[in-house]
Every structure is written in C-alpha cells, then in structure tokens.
Design a protein around this motif. Structure first.
Motif, mmCIF file in Angstrom:
data_model
loop_
_atom_site.group_PDB
_atom_site.id
_atom_site.type_symbol
_atom_site.label_atom_id
_atom_site.label_comp_id
_atom_site.label_asym_id
_atom_site.label_seq_id
_atom_site.Cartn_x
_atom_site.Cartn_y
_atom_site.Cartn_z
ATOM 1 N N SER A 96 14.898 49.493 37.884
ATOM 2 C CA SER A 96 16.321 50.076 37.835
ATOM 3 C C SER A 96 16.683 50.774 39.074
ATOM 4 O O SER A 96 16.850 50.565 40.500
ATOM 5 N N LEU A 97 15.742 52.217 38.784
ATOM 6 C CA LEU A 97 16.116 53.077 39.094
ATOM 7 C C LEU A 97 16.005 52.629 40.304
ATOM 8 O O LEU A 97 16.010 53.572 41.410
ATOM 9 N N ASP A 98 14.005 52.783 40.388
ATOM 10 C CA ASP A 98 12.957 52.739 41.092
ATOM 11 C C ASP A 98 14.221 51.245 42.178
ATOM 12 O O ASP A 98 13.834 51.939 43.779
ATOM 13 N N ASN A 99 14.048 50.728 42.409
ATOM 14 C CA ASN A 99 14.860 49.784 42.494
ATOM 15 C C ASN A 99 15.547 50.334 44.024
ATOM 16 O O ASN A 99 16.602 50.090 44.428
ATOM 17 N N GLU A 100 17.260 50.944 43.139
ATOM 18 C CA GLU A 100 18.191 51.420 44.021
ATOM 19 C C GLU A 100 17.840 53.162 44.817
ATOM 20 O O GLU A 100 18.768 53.292 44.651
ATOM 21 N N SER A 101 16.196 53.232 44.422
ATOM 22 C CA SER A 101 15.821 54.889 44.672
ATOM 23 C C SER A 101 16.232 54.786 46.631
ATOM 24 O O SER A 101 16.277 53.257 47.192
ATOM 25 N N VAL B 70 2.092 74.436 38.226
ATOM 26 C CA VAL B 70 2.844 72.505 38.087
ATOM 27 C C VAL B 70 4.630 73.743 38.016
ATOM 28 O O VAL B 70 4.987 74.325 37.554
ATOM 29 N N ILE B 71 4.854 72.065 38.987
ATOM 30 C CA ILE B 71 6.316 72.936 38.536
ATOM 31 C C ILE B 71 7.220 71.245 37.722
ATOM 32 O O ILE B 71 6.451 70.841 38.499
ATOM 33 N N LEU B 72 7.908 72.012 36.919
ATOM 34 C CA LEU B 72 8.576 70.792 36.039
ATOM 35 C C LEU B 72 10.385 71.209 36.586
ATOM 36 O O LEU B 72 10.196 72.571 35.375
ATOM 37 N N GLY B 73 10.982 71.434 37.405
ATOM 38 C CA GLY B 73 12.175 71.129 37.655
ATOM 39 C C GLY B 73 13.360 70.257 37.844
ATOM 40 O O GLY B 73 12.822 68.606 37.575
ATOM 41 N N THR B 74 14.162 70.615 38.905
ATOM 42 C CA THR B 74 14.577 69.075 39.550
ATOM 43 C C THR B 74 13.246 67.791 39.840
ATOM 44 O O THR B 74 13.330 66.992 39.906
ATOM 45 N N GLY B 75 12.099 68.760 40.751
ATOM 46 C CA GLY B 75 11.399 67.766 41.292
ATOM 47 C C GLY B 75 9.736 67.957 40.327
ATOM 48 O O GLY B 75 10.289 69.217 39.090
ATOM 49 N N THR B 76 8.593 67.587 40.229
ATOM 50 C CA THR B 76 8.213 68.373 40.068
ATOM 51 C C THR B 76 6.656 67.854 41.120
ATOM 52 O O THR B 76 6.884 67.303 41.925
ATOM 53 N N ASN B 77 5.956 69.034 40.400
ATOM 54 C CA ASN B 77 4.238 69.067 41.566
ATOM 55 C C ASN B 77 3.135 69.193 40.517
ATOM 56 O O ASN B 77 3.847 70.248 39.870
ATOM 57 N N GLY C 253 18.391 62.395 32.976
ATOM 58 C CA GLY C 253 19.821 62.454 32.764
ATOM 59 C C GLY C 253 19.755 60.690 33.489
ATOM 60 O O GLY C 253 20.565 60.243 32.227
ATOM 61 N N ASP C 254 19.632 59.813 34.383
ATOM 62 C CA ASP C 254 19.976 58.869 34.979
ATOM 63 C C ASP C 254 19.424 58.117 34.317
ATOM 64 O O ASP C 254 19.845 56.720 33.578
ATOM 65 N N CYS C 255 18.174 58.146 33.661
ATOM 66 C CA CYS C 255 17.452 56.984 32.314
ATOM 67 C C CYS C 255 18.541 57.054 31.423
ATOM 68 O O CYS C 255 18.525 56.121 30.956
ATOM 69 N N VAL C 256 18.592 58.261 30.440
ATOM 70 C CA VAL C 256 19.679 57.885 29.374
ATOM 71 C C VAL C 256 21.117 57.256 29.830
ATOM 72 O O VAL C 256 21.004 56.441 29.005
ATOM 73 N N ARG C 257 21.226 57.111 30.846
ATOM 74 C CA ARG C 257 22.757 57.005 31.548
ATOM 75 C C ARG C 257 22.847 55.494 31.412
ATOM 76 O O ARG C 257 23.440 54.546 30.920
ATOM 77 N N ARG C 258 21.797 54.480 32.095
ATOM 78 C CA ARG C 258 21.016 53.501 32.608
ATOM 79 C C ARG C 258 20.886 52.746 31.320
ATOM 80 O O ARG C 258 22.239 51.406 30.930
ATOM 81 N N VAL C 259 21.072 53.283 29.894
ATOM 82 C CA VAL C 259 19.884 52.963 28.860
ATOM 83 C C VAL C 259 21.851 52.751 28.435
ATOM 84 O O VAL C 259 22.323 51.764 27.348
ATOM 85 N N LEU C 260 22.320 53.294 28.066
ATOM 86 C CA LEU C 260 23.690 53.795 27.728
ATOM 87 C C LEU C 260 24.834 52.613 28.468
ATOM 88 O O LEU C 260 25.618 52.060 27.474
ATOM 89 N N VAL C 261 24.104 52.556 30.105
ATOM 90 C CA VAL C 261 25.423 51.679 30.175
ATOM 91 C C VAL C 261 24.609 50.350 29.675
ATOM 92 O O VAL C 261 26.540 48.939 29.622
ATOM 93 N N GLU D 39 7.579 60.734 38.945
ATOM 94 C CA GLU D 39 8.209 61.619 38.706
ATOM 95 C C GLU D 39 9.727 61.201 38.699
ATOM 96 O O GLU D 39 10.048 61.771 37.783
ATOM 97 N N LYS D 40 9.561 59.763 39.208
ATOM 98 C CA LYS D 40 10.864 59.327 38.480
ATOM 99 C C LYS D 40 10.891 58.997 36.928
ATOM 100 O O LYS D 40 11.505 58.924 36.372
ATOM 101 N N MET D 41 9.717 59.577 36.556
ATOM 102 C CA MET D 41 9.757 59.355 34.661
ATOM 103 C C MET D 41 9.884 60.559 34.215
ATOM 104 O O MET D 41 10.039 60.910 32.851
#
Length: 521
Positions: A303-308, A251-258, A326-334, A317-319
């Motif tokens: 929103s993240l998926d629509n803008e990707s 398993v790869i769990l880094g910037t991407g995942t597989n 980090g961007d998921c956290v940012r969107r909640v803070l927004v 992968e987006k979850m």
C-alpha cells in the motif's frame, strides 16, 4: 413495618444499581479484551510476515552481492545503479592546507572551510555557515541559482580569519556536495538529470553543475577551483577514511539511505575509461533501489509503494529508511483501528493521513521506558488526539514499532554484509583464499571471480555510517549491529561499524584536498 419495607426497597434498588454498574464494567472489560485479542492477531500476522530470520537474511546477503556484480557488468542489468564516482583517491591524513566545501541538498545550503595539518595536526580548524535559499531562486534560472551560491561563497571566503591560511602555491579548492541526481562524467563534472526537494530550475537540467558554479565564481573575479563533485554517501566514506585507513564502506541511514564502497577498478566491467593508478574506484550503489524476492514484503509495503511518488522503485529504501518507518507503523495501526477498534468506534481522521506519524515519534514510543508507557499515550494524543488508551493497547503500539524497526535494521545489516561479501571481507575463506563473488547458480548463473584475493584472518574492515536514524534511534542501531555480527559469525571480530558525521560537509572538503591540483607534501 413500613419503614422496614422502605429499607428493603432501597437495598434492592442499590443492589440493582450495583449489578448494573458491574455489568457495564464487565461489558467494557469484555470489549477491551476482544479489541486487544483482535489487535494482537493483526500484530502476530504482521510479525510473521516481517520475518528476518538468519536464513532469510543470508539470502538477502547473497542477493545484494549478486545485484552488485550485475550492476558493475552493464548498465540496467541490476536494480542497483552501481555508479562509478571517478573518486580513485581517498584522503589518508597527509593532506595539508586550506580547503572549502559547498553543500547543496535542500532549501538551505552550507559553505565550509577546513584547515588541515597533515598526520600531526589533522583538522586544525573548521568553520561553516548555513544560508537559506530564497524561494524565487529555487524556481528561477540556473544563472540566478549558481550566482547566488557563488556570491555567498565569496562572501564567506572574504571573512577568512588568521587561523586559516593557504600553503605556498596553493589556490582555494572546493568540494561540491550536490545531493540531486546527476550523470557524473569526471571527478569534477556531472550533468543534472532532474530536480527534487522543491527545486524547479528547469534550464539547469542537462547542464554541468560544476561548470555552472565555476562560471559564477569566476564572474565575481575570484579564482577558486571545484576539484570534486560528490554526494553525501561518498563524503561519509571519505570522512571516515581520513581518520582510519581501514574504512572501506560508507552508508547513509537517515531520512533516506544509500551506500558506497571501495572497489577494484578492474572489477567494474562497464567502466570505459583508463584504470586509475590507484587501481581502485569508489562505487555509488544507490542501494535504496535494491530489490529481491527474499525481502519480507507485506500489505503495508504494497500500500505504501502504490501510494508513493515512485511506485515500483526504491523498495529497499521504503523498508529501512527514516522517511518511511513511521508510516509503516501508522498503516498497521490503521488496520487495528478499522478491524479491532483499538482507538474507539471511529478511526481518528488524522490517522488516515499518510506520513502523519514521523519516525522520531515512532522512536520515542518504541523507546518509552516508563512503566505506564506515558510517552506512547502523549504522542498518540498530540499527533492523533487519541485519549485514554489502556496500557494493553499502548504495549501493542510499542510492539508494532519494534517489528517495523527490527525488520528495517536487520535488512540494513544484511545489506552491509552483502557489500562485505562482494569485496571479500565477510570471512568466507577456503584454504587461505577468498573467492570473490562465489554464489549459488540461482543467484549468479554460475558466475565466480577467477581472480581470488589472498585472505588473512586479521584484515580489518570499518564501515562508516552517518544519518540521524542510525545516530539517534538506539534500538535501530543495536538491531542492525546484532544482525551484522550474527551473519558474520567469527569474522565479526574483524569488522567494526563507526559513526562518521558530516560527510556532506567536511567529507567534501577532504575530497577536495585529495583531488587538489596542488598537493603539499
């Protein structure tokens, strides 16, 4: 008398001023309390939407295993590609000799050599160099790119020290890690489908990348054979298996995942070739594209998926991957900044920028152990110029990080258990027999495997994992491991998760050894 009146007037004025200041303070406290309550309401709603209860995770496990089976039956029948890698022999520690690896996956590439000494010596010595690729080569022709790589490889070979030596009758063999989409047609052959990561070598699309590099090497007068074409996930599996024969999953769990795993070759219904002598085949799942209605999708994910760049794809992968947490956290803070005003009357402009909050910064905030959460304050200030946050607001930011991290980690854990279920290693035994892929009708239309595998309670399974997210984000790693052990219950005593570093480098060299034309006994 006049003096007495003056003193009274001063006292009244002071009292009025004190009352005014007190009123301002009270008003501020009321405002902060109101902001905090509104922000906490948003947090609680998000927390509930991100539910990863054991019941939900079990449904994700079943869905993952079902999609795996469907992807093995036919092309396009699943959200998982389930690609045969043509790797049917994994290293086992007996490999001897000198082997090379070329790792092309970004704006730099690596060349590596490793001297293997069999079970007694294992990895005797290794060296590598990292080479930046000039921008004009990344945008040039196929010949320019592969000639550049070949030239650097040959230069690296020329600097072979006395600690590295070929065995009698052995030629130099290379494992080629190529981290771009390819249509693989053999263990050492694959056609490039498209470029990513800033490359635009258009005439290479549709070419066999192994043949292209092989030609460039031979044009320089050197005889070296590329014996394996892999991606970093398969390399992680190979690197883990070299040290431990119980490794079945990478398993790869880094910037991407597989993820990839060892499958019975006869279970790959869509496979048109001969069954390998080993009876096994490594399957590259491309699990980032996994999707199920059981995944806890929120407004953040939509929103993240629509803008990707790839809406509707790679939802898993987006979850769970470092690229997106980090961007998921940012969107909640927004949302909290817009609806609760937690950062003042105006939303900081940079907070509205996608991917402005990186997962390493999220990790630092989440794991801030200071009583005053000063690291949270420092990161909010350095990234968004948000100053003077209260301790209460900082605590809410940490809780948002925790929700996003916990959801991603537990879903990754469920994905791993889904693989274990597919290969009969999750401990779901009945009368001493594991039925492969025995699912509810809603998952598999009543499918079950008529070829049961004998189960022994002491079968050990190791999951090899690589990637900065897993290695460096401690809370993510702990949440993921906890989810695996919760789901497996008693069977968890037979499953272990181990870090396996540098699959794209040494893993490729090890696969070159296990698929070499010359195999030293």
């Amino acid at each position: 008398m006049a003096q007495s009146k003056a003193r009274v007037g001063v006292c009244i004025a002071c009292a009025a001023a004190t009352c005014a200041v007190a009123a301002v303070i009270v008003a501020r406290r009321v405002k902060f309390h109101s902001q905090k309550c509104a922000a906490r309401k948003i947090l609680v709603e998000f927390q509930e939407a991100c539910d990863t209860s054991l019941l939900r995770l079990r449904m994700v496990v079943d869905a993952m295993a079902a999609e795996m089976h469907a992807g093995l039956v036919s092309e396009g029948g699943s959200t998982l590609k389930m690609l045969p890698t043509y790797i049917d022999r994994l290293p086992d520690g007996n490999e001897r000799g000198l082997y090379y690896a070329v790792d092309l996956g970004g704006t730099n590439f690596r060349v590596l050599r490793v001297q293997l000494g069999g079970l007694e010596g294992r990895v005797i010595n290794q060296e590598y160099e990292e080479v930046p690729i000039p921008p004009h080569v990344m945008l040039g022709t196929s010949k320019q790119l592969f000639d550049f790589i070949a030239k650097e490889l040959v230069s690296f070979v020329a600097r072979e020290g006395q600690d590295f030596r070929l065995h009698a009758g052995q030629q130099r063999e290379i494992g080629f890690t190529f981290s771009f989409p390819v249509d693989q047609t053999a263990v050492n052959s694959g056609k490039l489908l498209q470029w990513t990561k800033g490359f635009k070598v258009n005439d290479a699309i549709g070419q066999d990348v192994v043949a292209a590099l092989q030609r460039s090497i031979e044009s320089l007068g050197h005889k070296m054979r590329i014996s394996a074409l892999i991606n970093d996930t398969v390399g992680t599996l190979a690197g883990g298996r070299y040290w431990n024969n119980d490794v079945m999953i990478g398993v790869i769990l880094g910037t991407g995942t597989n993820a990839c795993y060892v499958e019975r070759a006869e279970a790959v219904s869509k496979w048109g070739g001969e069954i390998p002598k080993s009876g096994q085949m490594v399957i590259n799942m491309e699990w980032g594209n996994f999707w199920s209605s059981h995944l806890p999708r929120t407004y953040v994910d939509e929103s993240l998926d629509n803008e990707s760049l790839n809406p509707g794809e790679y939802g898993f992968e987006k979850m769970i991957s470092g690229m997106y947490l980090g961007d998921c956290v940012r969107r909640v803070l927004v949302r909290m900044a817009q609806q609760a005003g937690i950062f003042g009357p105006r939303v900081p402009h940079r907070l509205l920028e996608a991917f402005s909050l990186k997962t390493p910064d999220m990790s630092k905030m989440h794991q801030d152990n200071n009583n005053d959460l000063r690291v949270v304050g420092e990161i909010l200030n350095s990234v968004y110029q948000i100053q003077n946050t209260t301790l209460g607001i900082r605590k809410i930011v940490v809780e948002v990080c925790d929700v996003v991290c916990k959801r991603g980690a537990r879903l990754a854990g469920a994905g791993i258990v889904g693989i274990l279920k597919k290969i009969g290693r999750d401990g779901s035994a009945a009368n001493g027999v594991i039925k492969r892929n025995l699912f509810e009708q809603s998952d598999m239309n009543g499918y079950h495997d008529d070829d049961p595998m004998q189960y022994t309670s002491d079968v050990k399974t190791v999951v090899a994992i690589d990637g900065g997210l897993y290695e460096h984000y401690t809370k993510f790693r702990e949440y993921m491991q906890d989810a695996v052990f919760e789901l497996l219950g008693e069977a968890s005593k037979n499953v272990s998760i181990q870090l396996s570093k540098d699959g794209s480098g040494i893993g490729a060299a090890l696969l070159a050894a296990s698929h070499a034309e010359h195999l030293s006994s």
